[in-house]
Scaffold this active site. Sequence first.
Site, PDB file in Angstrom:
ATOM      1  N   GLU A  17       0.742  -1.126  -0.292  1.00  0.00           N
ATOM      2  CA  GLU A  17      -0.097   0.040  -0.012  1.00  0.00           C
ATOM      3  C   GLU A  17       0.910   1.171  -0.006  1.00  0.00           C
ATOM      4  OE1 GLU A  17      -3.797  -0.044   1.923  1.00  0.00           O
ATOM      5  OE2 GLU A  17      -3.078   1.688   3.213  1.00  0.00           O
ATOM      6  N   THR A  48      -3.812   4.922  -1.565  1.00  0.00           N
ATOM      7  CA  THR A  48      -4.510   5.507  -0.428  1.00  0.00           C
ATOM      8  C   THR A  48      -4.577   7.083  -0.732  1.00  0.00           C
ATOM      9  OG1 THR A  48      -5.383   5.382   1.859  1.00  0.00           O
ATOM     10  CG2 THR A  48      -3.063   5.642   1.405  1.00  0.00           C
ATOM     11  N   HIS A  77      -8.051   3.289  -3.763  1.00  0.00           N
ATOM     12  CA  HIS A  77      -8.912   3.566  -2.678  1.00  0.00           C
ATOM     13  C   HIS A  77     -10.228   4.503  -3.083  1.00  0.00           C
ATOM     14  CE1 HIS A  77      -6.399   2.170   0.538  1.00  0.00           C
ATOM     15  NE2 HIS A  77      -5.915   1.524  -0.265  1.00  0.00           N
ATOM     16  N   GLY A 108     -14.549   5.586   4.930  1.00  0.00           N
ATOM     17  CA  GLY A 108     -13.380   6.666   4.835  1.00  0.00           C
ATOM     18  C   GLY A 108     -13.198   7.405   6.201  1.00  0.00           C
ATOM     19  N   TYR A 148     -11.920  -5.583  10.345  1.00  0.00           N
ATOM     20  CA  TYR A 148     -11.203  -5.025  11.421  1.00  0.00           C
ATOM     21  C   TYR A 148     -11.149  -6.468  12.347  1.00  0.00           C
ATOM     22  CZ  TYR A 148     -12.096  -0.719   9.768  1.00  0.00           C
ATOM     23  OH  TYR A 148     -12.340   0.567   8.832  1.00  0.00           O
ATOM     24  N   HIS A 152     -14.261  -2.467  14.466  1.00  0.00           N
ATOM     25  CA  HIS A 152     -14.204  -1.153  14.235  1.00  0.00           C
ATOM     26  C   HIS A 152     -14.509  -0.128  15.197  1.00  0.00           C
ATOM     27  CE1 HIS A 152     -15.372   2.873  12.378  1.00  0.00           C
ATOM     28  NE2 HIS A 152     -14.826   2.401  11.264  1.00  0.00           N
ATOM     29  N   LYS A 168     -21.257  -6.204   3.417  1.00  0.00           N
ATOM     30  CA  LYS A 168     -20.508  -5.705   2.546  1.00  0.00           C
ATOM     31  C   LYS A 168     -19.962  -6.731   1.528  1.00  0.00           C
ATOM     32  CE  LYS A 168     -17.371  -3.613   5.240  1.00  0.00           C
ATOM     33  NZ  LYS A 168     -16.195  -3.025   5.859  1.00  0.00           N
TER      34      LYS A 168
END
Length: 290
Positions: A17, A48, A77, A108, A148, A152, A168
Amino acid sequence: MRIRELIEARRPFVSLEFFPPKERDAWAGFFDVVERLLPVRPLFVSVTYGAGGSTHAHTLEIVSRLRTAYGLEPMAHLTCVGASREKIRGFLDGLREAGVDNVLALRGDPPRGQENFVPDSADFQHATDLVNFIRREYPALCLGVAGYPECHPEAISAEADLGFLRQKLAVGGDFVVTQLFFDNDCYFDFVTKVRALGIDAPIVPGVLPVMSLASIKRLVGLCGASLPPAYLAELEAADAAGGAAAVAEVGVAYAKRQARDLLDRGAPGVHLYTLNKAEAVLSIVAGLGL
């Protein structure tokens, strides 16, 4: 090419990334880092942008260049920050024209100075809204979503957070990239829970080499991750003895052990949050034997 298919075809792997610089006059240095990391042979690279979308305008141009000039498989992203149907269509049309097949769809972070996330559009309040829109309007794209391992920070419970992840994926997500974590058991426990929901999507662990004590303390507070007490003590001792350079040495060594253990225990690959630090990434990958 679609990342989901690439993951199935090549394991184990490393992906990277990148964080594009805010100013164009820093692009030469950024692409020098990219060029130095070509020998890593990343399965894909993600791009990102800053909190509140502060470098969003650069993303399309950079992912296009990563593909055409460097032969990398890029993933852009895309967040709900500042989103509208017109803006998202314009961005995705640009990706399609550039031959980019992959997007990481995220809610975001709030813009700098804003404590809580406030949607800019009733159409895009959650990552699920973004995934659903992209899948419906651009069905050929491969969609990554975030997971996560430690929940989260805004979720009311770990169970609720898993429910959002399942949603999702149900509306169009193809694979998962995790938030950073420092205890590998958190990742494997997370995978077990996700699989128990009947989800078979690839779950790629995100690994961050700690380069600064102050930065990592701030970051874990924002993203809900935790630092194991022994690791935190090691970082603090390094900072006291040798400052940032000593912290980075400890952080890279830990990330190398963490990535090796993840692969040894069956993770499909590791997604390295590079911080645009070529030497750190090269050192970590050198210890993986890929």
